[in-house]
Design a protein around this motif. Structure first.
Motif, mmCIF file in Angstrom:
data_model
loop_
_atom_site.group_PDB
_atom_site.id
_atom_site.type_symbol
_atom_site.label_atom_id
_atom_site.label_comp_id
_atom_site.label_asym_id
_atom_site.label_seq_id
_atom_site.Cartn_x
_atom_site.Cartn_y
_atom_site.Cartn_z
ATOM 1 N N LEU C 97 0.819 -1.212 0.000
ATOM 2 C CA LEU C 97 0.000 0.000 0.000
ATOM 3 C C LEU C 97 0.853 1.263 0.000
ATOM 4 C CD1 LEU C 97 -2.877 -1.109 2.384
ATOM 5 C CD2 LEU C 97 -2.756 -1.212 -0.106
ATOM 6 N N ASP C 98 2.080 1.149 0.467
ATOM 7 C CA ASP C 98 2.941 2.339 0.505
ATOM 8 C C ASP C 98 3.695 2.566 -0.798
ATOM 9 O OD1 ASP C 98 2.446 3.145 3.221
ATOM 10 O OD2 ASP C 98 3.520 1.336 3.820
ATOM 11 N N LEU C 99 3.576 1.606 -1.712
ATOM 12 C CA LEU C 99 4.227 1.774 -3.005
ATOM 13 C C LEU C 99 3.204 2.277 -4.029
ATOM 14 C CD1 LEU C 99 6.524 0.304 -1.657
ATOM 15 C CD2 LEU C 99 6.725 -1.191 -3.634
ATOM 16 N N THR C 100 3.717 2.910 -5.081
ATOM 17 C CA THR C 100 2.799 3.394 -6.108
ATOM 18 C C THR C 100 2.296 2.220 -6.935
ATOM 19 O OG1 THR C 100 4.475 3.689 -7.806
ATOM 20 C CG2 THR C 100 4.124 5.533 -6.302
ATOM 21 N N LEU C 101 1.280 2.483 -7.755
ATOM 22 C CA LEU C 101 0.730 1.437 -8.609
ATOM 23 C C LEU C 101 1.823 0.888 -9.515
ATOM 24 C CD1 LEU C 101 -1.800 2.751 -7.491
ATOM 25 C CD2 LEU C 101 -2.821 2.651 -9.765
ATOM 26 N N ALA C 102 2.561 1.806 -10.132
ATOM 27 C CA ALA C 102 3.597 1.381 -11.075
ATOM 28 C C ALA C 102 4.684 0.570 -10.355
ATOM 29 C CB ALA C 102 4.214 2.599 -11.743
ATOM 30 N N GLN C 103 5.025 0.981 -9.134
ATOM 31 C CA GLN C 103 6.051 0.257 -8.378
ATOM 32 C C GLN C 103 5.583 -1.153 -8.026
ATOM 33 O OE1 GLN C 103 6.620 3.069 -5.233
ATOM 34 N NE2 GLN C 103 8.333 4.101 -6.237
ATOM 35 N N ASN C 104 4.306 -1.268 -7.681
ATOM 36 C CA ASN C 104 3.755 -2.584 -7.377
ATOM 37 C C ASN C 104 3.872 -3.513 -8.574
ATOM 38 O OD1 ASN C 104 2.378 -3.319 -4.744
ATOM 39 N ND2 ASN C 104 1.731 -1.192 -4.976
ATOM 40 N N ALA C 133 -4.800 4.026 -15.539
ATOM 41 C CA ALA C 133 -3.617 4.553 -16.227
ATOM 42 C C ALA C 133 -3.184 5.907 -15.674
ATOM 43 C CB ALA C 133 -3.884 4.659 -17.718
ATOM 44 N N ASP C 134 -4.170 6.739 -15.327
ATOM 45 C CA ASP C 134 -3.819 8.089 -14.881
ATOM 46 C C ASP C 134 -3.401 8.131 -13.421
ATOM 47 O OD1 ASP C 134 -6.362 7.231 -14.329
ATOM 48 O OD2 ASP C 134 -7.191 9.274 -14.195
ATOM 49 N N ARG C 135 -3.409 6.983 -12.751
ATOM 50 C CA ARG C 135 -3.095 7.014 -11.314
ATOM 51 C C ARG C 135 -1.832 6.231 -10.976
ATOM 52 N NH1 ARG C 135 -8.536 6.229 -7.984
ATOM 53 N NH2 ARG C 135 -7.121 7.101 -6.423
ATOM 54 N N LYS C 136 -1.015 5.997 -11.965
ATOM 55 C CA LYS C 136 0.079 5.063 -11.745
ATOM 56 C C LYS C 136 1.122 5.567 -10.733
ATOM 57 C CE LYS C 136 3.363 6.119 -15.397
ATOM 58 N NZ LYS C 136 4.118 5.519 -16.476
ATOM 59 N N ARG C 137 1.185 6.879 -10.532
ATOM 60 C CA ARG C 137 2.145 7.402 -9.564
ATOM 61 C C ARG C 137 1.539 7.589 -8.172
ATOM 62 N NH1 ARG C 137 6.219 7.272 -12.367
ATOM 63 N NH2 ARG C 137 6.336 8.033 -14.502
ATOM 64 N N GLU C 138 0.287 7.197 -8.025
ATOM 65 C CA GLU C 138 -0.323 7.284 -6.697
ATOM 66 C C GLU C 138 -0.009 6.036 -5.889
ATOM 67 O OE1 GLU C 138 -4.494 8.359 -6.395
ATOM 68 O OE2 GLU C 138 -4.315 9.386 -8.325
ATOM 69 N N ARG C 139 -0.063 6.188 -4.574
ATOM 70 C CA ARG C 139 0.144 5.014 -3.735
ATOM 71 C C ARG C 139 -1.079 4.109 -3.804
ATOM 72 N NH1 ARG C 139 3.369 6.252 1.765
ATOM 73 N NH2 ARG C 139 5.056 7.443 0.850
ATOM 74 N N ALA C 140 -0.841 2.814 -3.688
ATOM 75 C CA ALA C 140 -1.931 1.849 -3.766
ATOM 76 C C ALA C 140 -2.965 2.105 -2.669
ATOM 77 C CB ALA C 140 -1.384 0.442 -3.653
ATOM 78 N N ARG C 141 -2.510 2.702 -1.571
ATOM 79 C CA ARG C 141 -3.405 3.000 -0.459
ATOM 80 C C ARG C 141 -4.573 3.885 -0.880
ATOM 81 N NH1 ARG C 141 -2.277 2.144 4.617
ATOM 82 N NH2 ARG C 141 -0.042 1.952 4.348
ATOM 83 N N ALA C 142 -4.332 4.711 -1.910
ATOM 84 C CA ALA C 142 -5.352 5.667 -2.330
ATOM 85 C C ALA C 142 -6.486 4.997 -3.118
ATOM 86 C CB ALA C 142 -4.711 6.782 -3.172
#
Lengths: 320, 277, 249
Positions: C97-104, C133-142
């Motif tokens: 959850l603390d990593l971004t979508l892309a990082q996951n 696609a537009d949220r890839k830099r957000e954390r998974a928590r969001a």
């Protein structure tokens, strides 16, 4: 392979100078002088001398070492080539510390027990004059121009200025309790005098005989009574002074411009006197209770090493 | 539709390892609390604890030191060990947590062999702990803890070895202990005993004077040897015995962890099983 | 690609599988087959042994009795080949959850040996498919619960597996999210020929499947099309109730 290695080893041994310089430490309890190789800090030899050696001074030609053997009531001359005592100079009872005249022919000796400074003519081997000073004289220093000698008297708590020409005390300056040691700055304008019990260093104008400044020391982790100022060494460039703080087990580093303590260096127990290496890169200090000598890197202001010497090391001198 | 067989190429193995390390690093940076506490804890010890013992230790010279040292200089390698100990226990703990168990599963369904994945996880934890150690050393420099410059380099292999050993212990614990739900348990039964019966806070000779039993425990304590290894390396010396002991413990812990995580043993199954149903 | 002829090779084949936790027998005599492109639902009440079956099929622990093969690769003897073709969505959330979508997603790609550079286009595509696609830099928590699941599905497909295992994937999702997820999976079977084993205890999810396997108390009670299972009892719900009651009695 083996002969080649052996040859290499021989070459290495041969190419190394016999001694870059030597360090001499007087050990007041076991009546010896410890001789160390300045490069390796290994003990080269331990020389037996008279009872209770304390103040030691190198001759101007660097060939002998004068030793105050306090309980033997005389001064011994150690020949540095043979490392044997080859001469004994007279002294009154209990000589503790001394200073050498600039021409190297006269020793000014503090006689702790009879409140006077003896003027010892070295070539003649006799005391030519006695100058009465305060009670328990100890610290001795000769001014750069050779015209003045200072002496500290421990019980009187004074620094006495002695005129060399007349052998009389021209001024006495009251300083902190039990002054132990004094040294002139290179320009001869000031005298730094340390007080053991007061734990201070007084900086005295050598001409007006006024105290210009008193340096105090404080270490949060050390009881006040343990902070005792003894030996002082000022670097040749005059920028840094090292003050040995006795049972505080620290050497204080002082910036001579601001007169502020820059740093306290942890050394062995009851650090007493020190001496620089010939290139001034190292300062060696004698630790009287821990029976060792600490080595201070002057540039880095760090203690790099401590090596064991004799019992109760007191004075220290370096011969190139 | 084709499926790539990832494990065939050597580069893929490195990619996998790098990915595991990267994730561990990102997680560490992402969790502010964990990040800060990892830094603050040893500094707190340095400032608070060392102050009280200032005058006590300046009385004896012990290798690798060549002169008298203030107490904070003595405990610095112990605190480095503490950083690594906490880091390894924390990652062990995170493996035990339920939510983490999920990502452990994610890791374990990777086609790479399990020993590689576990060792990779171990390396990742060690990498993060080493970054923490260097940050601690940088701050400690201002507290006059200044080993020789080359010591900062020499300490690296010691940190890797010590980190691997402590990490392997964490890994082993995570595979063995079922009811290790909270940090307090690990603190009480692993971290504190290991830390206090080691040479981190007092030199061994001092322990020998105080209690022979304590001294023997300290001698056998892997953490003692991790700390001594670090202490000597930091001052550009080698502690051969400690290095050997640390290697031996590393081999034992790692073999144990791989053994117990082996899918064929069923131990993981027994541990996970009832809870998962 | 599988070495055997395509028609003969199942995406997943389980034979004679049994498993016990200590003395408690959790699975007995399990045999099942999922064909490529087939959506197969593993239906069973809580505690039926679904999760254990999944743990064995994903080699979290090894089966001591029986055989599990993915496209002909035995999980015990060829785990690398088998696991490489396997995508999994676990019952518990496994996102960092603390990593971004892309990082996951990049982490998952690395676990399958795909370097971040090579994985980038696939990650983009996967995020697009998941509508994130537009949220890839957000954390998974969001992300919301439904979005997290969609991301996990996208992640499970990132290395293009030919077999997908989903363990109760709709737990905690609202009705809309469940429908979307189901439609996504059906599309996968149809368009990409992925074989799917979907574990659930919800009958309405089973109705959409090509085949239903009813698991109860560690045994397979039925294995057929929804229509055939529903026929004797009149409805799937009734049939399911009957199958699970009969066994309990």
């Amino acid at each position: 392979m083996k002969p080649a290695l052996l040859a290499l080893a021989c070459l290495l041994l041969a190419s190394r100078p016999a001694f870059a310089y030597r360090i001499f430490v007087s050990n007041e309890k076991d009546n010896t002088i410890t001789v160390l190789d300045g490069e390796t800090l290994n003990i080269v030899q331990t020389v037996d001398v008279g009872a209770r050696p304390r103040g030691i001074v190198l001759s101007k030609d660097g060939k002998s070492l004068y030793i105050c053997t306090s309980d033997a009531d005389h001064i011994e001359v150690l020949d540095l080539a043979t490392l044997t005592v080859n001469r004994v100079l007279p002294a009154y009872k209990d000589p503790e510390f001394m200073a050498l005249s600039n021409d190297g022919n006269t020793l000014y000796v503090a006689n702790e027990n009879n409140s006077q400074v003896s003027v010892l003519d070295i070539p003649q081997g006799r005391i030519v004059s006695e100058i009465p000073v305060g009670v328990e004289p100890e610290g001795m220093a000769v001014s750069p121009d050779g015209k003045t000698v200072v002496c500290t008297s421990e019980t009187t708590s004074m620094v006495h200025f002695i005129d060399v020409a007349t052998h009389t005390v021209t001024a006495s300056v009251l300083v902190g309790t039990r002054p132990r040691f004094a040294v002139f700055t290179k320009d001869g304008d000031r005298v730094w005098a340390s007080s053991e019990v007061a734990g201070t260093v007084a900086i005295i104008d050598a001409h007006s005989h006024k105290i210009l400044h008193t340096i105090h020391f404080s270490l949060p982790e050390v009881p006040k009574a343990a902070i005792q100022a003894v030996g002082i060494n000022i670097t040749a460039d005059g920028k840094t002074a090292f003050v040995d703080l006795g049972p505080a087990n620290r050497v204080a580093v002082i910036d001579t411009d601001t007169l502020a303590v820059k740093k306290y260096l942890l050394v062995g127990q009851r650090v007493w006197h020190g001496a620089f290496s010939p290139d001034q890169s190292l300062l060696f200090v004698a630790n009287g209770v821990s029976n060792d000598m600490s080595v201070i890197d002057v540039k880095a202001l760090e203690v790099t090493q401590s090596v064991p010497v004799g019992q109760a090391p007191w004075g220290i001198a370096v011969a190139p | 539709m084709t499926t790539r067989l990832a494990t065939a190429s050597r580069a893929a193995w490195l990619t996998c390892l790098a990915g595991i390390i990267r994730r561990e690093g990102l997680r560490w940076l992402g969790q502010r609390g964990r990040f800060l506490s990892a830094l603050v804890r040893p500094l707190l010890w340095l400032v608070v604890f060392a102050a009280g013992f200032h005058f006590v230790l300046g009385v004896s010279i012990i290798p690798p030191y060549r002169t008298y040292i203030p107490y904070e200089v003595y405990i610095a390698p112990g605190l480095i060990g503490m950083v690594q100990l906490f880091a390894s226990m924390q990652s062990a703990l995170s493996m035990v947590y339920d939510r983490e168990m999920g990502s452990m599963r994610l890791l374990l369904v990777s086609p790479f062999p399990r020993w590689f994945l576990l060792t990779g996880k171990l390396f990742a934890g060690v990498a993060v702990s080493i970054v923490q150690v260097y940050i601690f050393l940088a701050i400690a420099w201002f507290w006059d803890i200044r080993p020789p410059a080359i010591g900062y380099l020499c300490v690296l292999p010691a940190l890797i070895l010590a980190g691997l050993m402590l990490g392997a212990l964490g890994l082993l614990l995570s595979s063995l202990i079922r009811q290790l739900e909270n940090f307090a348990g690990v603190m009480n039964f692993v971290i504190f005993p290991m830390f206090f019966t080691s040479s981190a806070l007092y030199p061994l000779w001092r322990m020998q004077e105080a209690s022979l039993t304590l001294w023997r425990a300290a001698e056998a304590n892997p953490f003692t040897h991790a700390v001594e290894l670090i202490r000597f390396a930091l001052y550009v010396r080698i502690a051969p015995l400690s290095a050997l002991v640390v290697c031996a413990y590393l081999a034992i812990f790692l073999a144990g962890a791989i053994f117990f995580y082996d899918p064929g043993r069923g131990l993981l199954a027994r541990r996970l099983g009832p809870g998962m149903e | 690609m599988p070495r055997d002829s395509a028609s003969a090779t199942a995406a997943l084949e389980i034979e004679g599988l049994a498993f016990a936790f200590g003395k408690r027998q959790v699975l007995r005599d399990i045999a099942l087959r999922v064909a490529p492109g087939e959506l197969c639902v593993l239906l069973g009440p809580n505690g039926a042994g679904k999760t254990t079956l999944f743990a064995l099929a994903t080699r979290l622990y090894a089966a001591r009795q029986g055989r599990i093969a993915v496209f002909g690769h035995d999980l015990a003897t060829e785990p690398r080949e088998a696991l490489a073709q396997l995508g999994v969505v676990f019952q518990q959330p496994t996102l960092d959850l603390d990593l971004t979508l892309a990082q996951n997603l990049a982490y998952h790609a690395a676990l399958h040996g795909v370097a971040p550079r090579d994985a980038a286009p696939d990650i983009e595509a996967a995020l697009r498919r998941a509508g994130l696609a537009d949220r890839k830099r957000e954390r998974a928590r969001a992300l919301s619960g439904g979005q997290r699941r969609r991301l996990e599905l996208a992640r499970a497909l990132l290395h293009r597996p030919a077999l997908l295992l989903l363990d109760e994937p709709t737990v905690g999702l609202d009705i809309d999210s469940r429908a979307t997820l189901l439609a996504d999976v059906q599309a996968l079977c149809r368009e990409r020929g992925v074989g799917v084993l979907w574990a659930t205890h919800l009958i309405d999810e089973a109705e959409a499947a090509a085949r239903i396997i009813v698991l109860h108390e560690g045994r397979i009670r039925a294995d057929s099309t929804p229509q055939q299972i529903a026929a004797p009892a009149g409805s799937l719900a009734a049939a399911f109730a009957q199958l699970t009651r009969r066994a309990a009695a």
